[in-house]
Design a protein around this motif. Structure first.
Motif, PDB file in Angstrom:
ATOM      1  N   ILE A 178      38.517  38.032  47.489  1.00 31.66           N
ATOM      2  CA  ILE A 178      38.851  39.625  47.891  1.00 31.66           C
ATOM      3  C   ILE A 178      38.532  39.417  49.678  1.00 31.66           C
ATOM      4  CG2 ILE A 178      37.979  41.697  48.711  1.00 31.66           C
ATOM      5  CD1 ILE A 178      38.597  41.845  45.713  1.00 31.66           C
ATOM      6  N   SER A 179      37.898  38.519  49.842  1.00 33.46           N
ATOM      7  CA  SER A 179      38.308  37.975  51.660  1.00 33.46           C
ATOM      8  C   SER A 179      39.491  38.095  52.010  1.00 33.46           C
ATOM      9  CB  SER A 179      37.212  37.593  51.892  1.00 33.46           C
ATOM     10  OG  SER A 179      36.832  35.856  52.176  1.00 33.46           O
ATOM     11  N   VAL A 180      39.753  36.404  51.031  1.00 32.94           N
ATOM     12  CA  VAL A 180      40.654  36.246  51.862  1.00 32.94           C
ATOM     13  C   VAL A 180      42.355  36.376  51.199  1.00 32.94           C
ATOM     14  CG1 VAL A 180      42.874  34.188  50.518  1.00 32.94           C
ATOM     15  CG2 VAL A 180      40.072  33.608  50.211  1.00 32.94           C
ATOM     16  N   PHE A 181      42.509  37.872  49.948  1.00 28.97           N
ATOM     17  CA  PHE A 181      42.854  38.328  49.396  1.00 28.97           C
ATOM     18  C   PHE A 181      43.334  39.792  50.655  1.00 28.97           C
ATOM     19  CE2 PHE A 181      43.788  43.011  47.084  1.00 28.97           C
ATOM     20  CZ  PHE A 181      45.121  42.626  46.913  1.00 28.97           C
ATOM     21  N   TYR A 196      38.949  32.449  40.396  1.00 29.82           N
ATOM     22  CA  TYR A 196      39.103  32.486  41.935  1.00 29.82           C
ATOM     23  C   TYR A 196      38.882  31.803  42.200  1.00 29.82           C
ATOM     24  CZ  TYR A 196      37.008  37.134  39.084  1.00 29.82           C
ATOM     25  OH  TYR A 196      36.657  38.188  38.854  1.00 29.82           O
ATOM     26  N   LEU A 197      38.450  30.564  42.247  1.00 29.16           N
ATOM     27  CA  LEU A 197      38.746  29.232  43.271  1.00 29.16           C
ATOM     28  C   LEU A 197      40.139  28.854  43.772  1.00 29.16           C
ATOM     29  CD1 LEU A 197      35.368  27.983  43.276  1.00 29.16           C
ATOM     30  CD2 LEU A 197      35.792  29.438  45.509  1.00 29.16           C
ATOM     31  N   ILE A 217      45.686  29.512  46.719  1.00 34.66           N
ATOM     32  CA  ILE A 217      46.529  29.830  46.831  1.00 34.66           C
ATOM     33  C   ILE A 217      47.094  30.894  47.323  1.00 34.66           C
ATOM     34  CG2 ILE A 217      48.744  30.592  44.965  1.00 34.66           C
ATOM     35  CD1 ILE A 217      47.388  29.525  41.929  1.00 34.66           C
ATOM     36  N   ILE A 218      46.000  32.018  47.058  1.00 37.24           N
ATOM     37  CA  ILE A 218      46.897  32.769  48.979  1.00 37.24           C
ATOM     38  C   ILE A 218      46.494  31.909  50.035  1.00 37.24           C
ATOM     39  CG2 ILE A 218      45.756  35.320  49.428  1.00 37.24           C
ATOM     40  CD1 ILE A 218      44.749  35.642  46.601  1.00 37.24           C
ATOM     41  N   VAL A 219      45.884  31.792  50.188  1.00 39.15           N
ATOM     42  CA  VAL A 219      45.208  31.155  51.626  1.00 39.15           C
ATOM     43  C   VAL A 219      47.062  30.775  51.738  1.00 39.15           C
ATOM     44  CG1 VAL A 219      44.015  29.282  53.030  1.00 39.15           C
ATOM     45  CG2 VAL A 219      43.153  30.733  51.457  1.00 39.15           C
TER      46      VAL A 219
END
Lengths: 233, 404
Positions: B301-304, B381-382, B387-389
């Motif tokens: 969630i933090s990364v998102f 999740y990891l 991928i999000i990063v």
């Protein structure tokens, strides 16, 4: 040492902010004049790599504007920018020094030198939110000089400074021009007259005049107004 | 690396310099304290009669439960339990728990009674008055109950076999152990998860966008490390903040629960807390797994939140979307008949943080091998976080300073 601006343009939908500007800037101080909206800040942002040109290229000593090495040679003072309110003046410079890749001892030494240069040593440990407009501007100048830049871009560097400080910084910029390429934009024509070796005039996104200027040529202000008004008549 | 450390430290300083971070952090602490300590003050009433505080009633039940520690739930204990409950008169006008017979005879066995009811799917009155205690019948009823549940959940034949095989590994007869502390800690899980995700969204939605609103992006992005190391430092600070705040809350939650209820019963089978689970884990293991997943959910969630804020260039819009998703997950569920959508929805970090999902029956099959939710979701999740990063980096690097 050469900054090459090659047919650089920036277009926003139907508006051309910068229109095919080309210039070669070598060691020295360059004064960029122009009305509001002439495209000075847009050109400077493109030179700093924070705005991508629609076409054309910018390089400094063979390094493209997108390269990290180019940014390492660059010092930039934007016209209007913020600070981190919870940082002290010293924190701010140390943080910027880290961003510029200076080692910790180097950063401390350079920050102390620059705080002294801009007369902020006494308030170095105070939070920037307590600084006046002039103090913030001086801190901005200090951060631009952190990495001993070879290419220095100053957008309205003397804005907000009192007359005494203005004169002091004009001298400082003149001194920096001996070792670096300094491009400064301002509305104050007398600043350019005093410190710039070469004058650039922009109008409607185009570079309409570029040459050396000395006192024997008369008043730069009159010439500038003539150039700005002339084409419209 | 040296510069990364310095930038990391200064990013922390920027984050902790924001009042909203401290206010939100303390507010969540207050809410958690309220959730944990409210039984000390809340009254327990039966048919309008004050019986004591909720905590005092818990302590009475705990003492009864401790008396059953170590006993197998076999034919003998089933018979004892049902016999005790049959002292309660039928056709009552009041709730059976308000009767003296319940308090005197049945209450000491209430933990076993509840376990039998939940495991077999029988109703309270059926179990109390018509069922003849029989261990084999109980085991058969459990099987029927599980099969009907799995069918309703639209599990495939492979998944059903997988869960059946796991069910078979659970040691029976079940051995009772008092496990009140774990029960309380897992009951806070969903609320705690909600608070942590809200805090993460509130505090981290400005990590990137503040640079734009303060107009510091101009000097940051034209510096040599402003487009590379700074991005990593910001992401690292966001992840650290999410993990560290979760850890601090957890320490508080575990210590306060330990003081109020104790943490006996680590080895008690998880089925005491969730009868429909066929996972052969203990209450203690389940707790560690669930809260471990909460850490990973906080990270994703933090990364998102950070990357979304950079995409939208707006902390407020990011906060609105994150909060909206969080609230939506609380009021909306995808019906089980739409199996794929139901599973995707249940496994989103906003919805997943409930013991029923963590130890739910949906699985992921990879080359014929099935993975339970708590095995698959952390890996997903990891991977999604990475991928999000990676998606966020070029978005950040290509930011254009214009129009000011």
């Amino acid at each position: 040492m050469e900054l090459i601006i090659d047919r650089v343009s920036k277009q926003y939908q139907n508006h051309i902010a910068v229109d095919r500007i080309s210039a070669k800037l070598q060691k020295g101080v360059y004064g960029l004049l122009g009305e509001n909206g002439a495209g000075k800040t847009t050109l400077m942002r493109m030179i700093c790599g924070i705005l991508t040109p629609t076409s054309g290229s910018i390089s400094f000593d063979g390094m493209d504007v997108s390269e990290e090495a180019y940014r390492a040679a660059l010092g930039y003072l934007p016209q209007d920018f913020g600070y981190y309110p919870e940082f002290t003046g010293q924190d701010f410079l140390l943080y910027m020094a880290a961003l510029k890749g200076l080692s910790k001892p180097q950063a401390k030494k350079r920050a102390a030198e620059l705080l002294q240069l801009v007369s902020l040593t006494d308030v170095a440990r105070k939070k920037t939110k307590t600084y006046s407009g002039g103090m913030k501007q001086r801190l901005g100048i200090a951060q631009a000089l952190l990495g001993q830049p070879k290419l220095l871009i100053l957008d309205e560097p003397t804005a907000g400074l009192d007359p005494k400080e203005r004169v002091r910084f004009r001298d400082l910029i003149k001194e920096l021009g001996k070792e670096s390429v300094v491009l400064l934009s301002t509305h104050i024509v007398s600043d350019v007259e005093h410190i710039a070796d070469t004058v650039l005039i922009m109008k409607h996104g185009q570079l309409i005049w570029q040459d050396r200027w000395d006192e024997s040529q008369g008043s730069l202000e009159d010439f500038y107004l003539q150039q700005i008004d002339g084409e419209e008549d | 690396m040296k510069h990364f450390r310095i930038l990391y430290r200064y990013e922390w300083k920027k984050l902790l310099g924001k009042k909203i971070v401290w206010i939100s952090f303390l507010l969540v602490f207050f809410m958690l304290a309220l959730a944990v300590f409210s039984p000390l003050f809340g009254g327990y009433y039966i048919e309008g009669k004050y019986m004591g505080t909720t905590y005092e009633m818990d302590q009475v039940d705990k003492a009864y439960a401790q008396a059953l520690n170590g006993r197998e739930i076999d034919q003998t204990l089933m018979e004892e339990t049902i016999a005790a409950y049959r002292n309660i008169p039928q056709n009552l006008d009041i709730h059976y728990m308000a009767t003296d017979e319940f308090q005197k005879y049945a209450r000491p066995y209430s933990e076993i009674f509840i376990f039998l009811r939940r495991m077999s799917g029988m109703t309270t009155s059926e179990l109390m008055y018509s069922w003849e205690p029989n261990y084999d019948d109980f085991a058969a009823k459990r099987q029927t109950y599980l099969q009907s549940y799995r069918k309703e959940a639209r599990l495939s034949a492979g998944e059903t076999d997988f869960w059946q095989a796991r069910e078979a590994t659970i040691k029976t007869p079940y051995v009772y152990e008092e496990h009140g502390g774990y029960s309380h800690l897992l009951s806070y899980y969903q609320t705690f998860g909600f608070f942590v995700l809200m805090l993460t969204a509130i505090c981290l939605s400005g990590i990137f966008t503040d640079e734009h609103t303060r107009k510091t992006d101009q000097i940051v992005l034209c510096s040599p490390l402003g487009k590379t190391a700074l991005y990593s430092a910001k992401i690292a600070v966001g992840i650290s903040f999410a993990a560290l705040s979760t850890a601090l809350y957890l320490v508080f939650l575990f210590l306060s629960t330990l003081c109020l209820y104790g943490l006996e019963g680590y080895q008690a089978p998880y089925q005491f807390l969730d009868a429909l689970s066929s996972d052969p884990v203990s209450c203690g293991q389940a707790l560690l797994i669930a809260y471990g997943i909460l850490f990973i959910a906080a990270v994703v969630i933090s990364v998102f939140v950070m990357v979304l804020s950079e995409l939208l260039r707006s902390g407020i819009a990011t906060l609105a979307i994150s909060t909206g998703l969080l609230l939506l997950s609380m009021i909306f569920t995808v019906p089980k008949q739409y199996r794929v959508f139901s599973q995707i929805w249940d496994w989103l970090p906003w919805s997943f943080l409930s013991p029923l999902n963590v130890f739910g029956n949906y699985t992921v099959s990879v080359f014929g091998h099935y993975f339970t939710p708590w095995q698959a979701v952390p890996v997903i999740y990891l991977a999604v976080s990475v991928i999000i990063v990676l998606i966020g980096k070029p978005v950040y690097q290509r930011f254009q300073v214009s129009g000011r």
